[in-house]
Design an enzyme around this catalytic site. Structure first.
Site, PDB file in Angstrom:
ATOM      1  N   HIS B  39       0.835  -1.207   0.000  1.00 54.78           N
ATOM      2  CA  HIS B  39       0.000   0.000   0.000  1.00 54.78           C
ATOM      3  C   HIS B  39       0.860   1.244   0.000  1.00 54.78           C
ATOM      4  O   HIS B  39       0.607   2.201  -0.717  1.00 54.78           O
ATOM      5  CB  HIS B  39      -0.934  -0.002   1.213  1.00 54.78           C
ATOM      6  CG  HIS B  39      -2.243  -0.662   0.936  1.00 54.78           C
ATOM      7  ND1 HIS B  39      -2.387  -2.031   0.968  1.00 54.78           N
ATOM      8  CD2 HIS B  39      -3.462  -0.162   0.600  1.00 54.78           C
ATOM      9  CE1 HIS B  39      -3.645  -2.337   0.670  1.00 54.78           C
ATOM     10  NE2 HIS B  39      -4.315  -1.221   0.442  1.00 54.78           N
ATOM     11  N   LYS B 104      -9.845  -8.045   8.162  1.00 57.45           N
ATOM     12  CA  LYS B 104     -10.496  -8.353   9.439  1.00 57.45           C
ATOM     13  C   LYS B 104     -10.376  -7.168  10.385  1.00 57.45           C
ATOM     14  O   LYS B 104      -9.408  -6.412  10.305  1.00 57.45           O
ATOM     15  CB  LYS B 104      -9.893  -9.619  10.062  1.00 57.45           C
ATOM     16  CG  LYS B 104      -8.443  -9.454  10.530  1.00 57.45           C
ATOM     17  CD  LYS B 104      -7.969 -10.670  11.283  1.00 57.45           C
ATOM     18  CE  LYS B 104      -6.499 -10.622  11.613  1.00 57.45           C
ATOM     19  NZ  LYS B 104      -6.156  -9.963  12.865  1.00 57.45           N
TER      20      LYS B 104
END
Lengths: 280, 183
Positions: B39, B104
């Site tokens: 990222h 999650k």
């Protein structure tokens, strides 16, 4: 004087790393099954079912339980009558980690430097703690510690006035703040007393205790039970999606401390609780 | 009883409009993997006006760093990593048309708002169910940042990948009951 070979230690650690990575201990499976039976929320029940199924698949297909195969943490107890031949004990443990992570197709998650962040490509170094004990004992408490749950761990230097209630509040707040991030149902390790680093060490080491074992001290065992009730009353549930199983267990260890201090450390562990006890 | 949606990527506004927090999803098609380091590099790419290694518009990013594939398998164990660490980068990608992320744990309020604004959803996979999830991954190819090892960007082809809608485009969330506390 007892002599233990470098190679024996390295191979024992490699085997433990592979086996721990794939096979969930019986006490954890039993706690998950009990939680599944207790849960009433459909989503919580469904998640626990999948987690139990995952453990079966991992064992049968010899696959890692979790893609985060952890950082190896070792608690070594070595007697003053033990001599390691063929190299140092820390090198032997790291060699074992290197072999185990390669041979077991485990993910290498360790970086060379926290700021430069280059993968060491062999999951070393392990974090190793030594206790020098009498006689000729050599045991290694092995744990593959995941990053997600480790990130949710905290320490606090409370004041004596905060007392037992202050400790409970800090633990509950830490678990609440963690929410679904550390992969609940979690296991909570709590270290009370000592100094900043001793409290953290106790919190980690107590995670090696079996889930069905409580502290030998009746007061601390009662504290464990009280914290477990409080934590499960938070309603975070499996994966943070609600339910009455936020934690499978709470382990507390205490140590004497300074008249001015009340250190507390909370080490959070995920349901993929990968530990082994190596006796050499 | 909640709905189960059978979805195939790439996703459209119409697809995500159907989804409500708590719904089950079985996802098929191409999804891309990226976690912390990837990222960071992708955002640096955008800052330099360079092209990204993966398409973003209509696509799905799965926050995962799988274990190495043993012989005879396309991938090792491959469960989700914790999503909040990707929050600082996510709004930028949502603005480019990213339709879903899979991970999650809860997202930041800013990401939740950005998902409403850009009509994107957040899907939760079960953390720690990595061996189970791997069985729904049929192809895996490293596309970029190979030097990052487990953090490299991969192109996965998935079949009936199981997930739960954690945040929908209407502000609904499966995490609402567990309010985060401040220090």
């Amino acid at each position: 004087m007892r002599t233990v070979e470098f190679e024996t230690i390295a191979e024992a650690v490699a085997d433990a790393a592979i086996d721990a990575g794939r096979v969930l201990p019986e006490d954890v499976l039993a706690a998950l099954a009990a939680a599944h039976d207790r849960e009433t929320a459909p989503i919580a029940k469904e998640i626990l079912e999948r987690v139990i199924e995952n453990a079966r698949i991992a064992r049968e297909h010899q696959m890692p339980l979790c893609q985060d195969c952890g950082l190896a943490v070792c608690f070594v107890r070595i007697g003053s009558e033990v001599r390691v031949a063929g190299g140092g004990i820390a090198d032997a443990i790291n060699e074992g980690v290197r072999r185990g992570y390669e041979r077991g197709y485990l993910r290498k998650s360790v970086l060379n430097d926290p700021l430069k962040r280059m993968n060491t490509d062999d999951n070393t170094p392990a974090v190793i703690h030594f206790d020098i004990v009498g006689a000729d004992e050599l045991t290694i408490g092995y744990m593959a510690k995941g990053g997600g749950c480790e990130n949710m761990s905290r320490t606090a230097m409370l004041t004596p006035a905060d007392g037992r209630d202050g400790v409970i509040e800090f633990v509950v707040k830490t678990v609440r703040k963690a929410g679904g991030n550390p992969c609940p149902p979690i296991i909570v390790g709590v270290g009370i007393g000592g100094t900043l680093e001793r409290a953290a060490l106790l919190a980690k080491r107590t995670l090696l205790r079996r889930l069905d074992e409580h502290n030998d001290d009746a007061d601390l065992a009662a504290l464990e039970a009280e914290i477990l009730d409080r934590v499960n009353a938070l309603g975070i549930g499996p994966q943070g999606m609600g339910g009455n199983t936020t934690a499978l267990g709470v382990h507390v260890e205490a140590f004497p401390c300074h008249i001015a201090s009340l250190p507390v450390a909370v080490n959070i562990e995920c349901h993929s609780h990968r530990t082994r006890r190596i006796v050499l | 009883m909640t709905d189960t949606h059978i979805l195939t990527t790439p996703l459209t506004d119409e697809h995500v409009a159907e989804l409500r927090a708590g719904d089950r999803v079985l996802l098929s098609g191409v999804v891309y993997t990226a976690r912390d380091a990837a990222h960071r590099r992708m955002i640096e790419c955008l800052e330099r006006d360079e092209p990204l290694p993966i398409p973003i518009d209509g696509q799905v990013i799965y926050y995962v760093g799988p274990t190495p594939a043993p012989p005879g398998r396309v991938i090792g164990s491959a469960g989700p990593t914790t999503s909040y660490r990707m929050d600082p980068y996510t709004q930028r990608l949502l603005a480019l048309g990213l339709k879903a992320t899979i991970g999650k744990g809860r997202r930041s309020q800013q990401v939740v708002e950005a998902m409403k604004r850009h009509r994107a959803v957040y899907l939760a996979a079960i953390g720690g169910a990595a061996a189970l999830i791997a069985s729904s991954i049929k192809e895996c190819k490293v596309l970029a940042y190979e030097d990052l090892g487990p953090e490299a960007v991969r192109r996965l082809v998935v079949e009936n990948f199981p997930a739960i809608v954690a945040n929908d485009i209407y502000g609904g969330s499966v995490y609402e009951e567990t309010t985060e506390c401040s220090d």
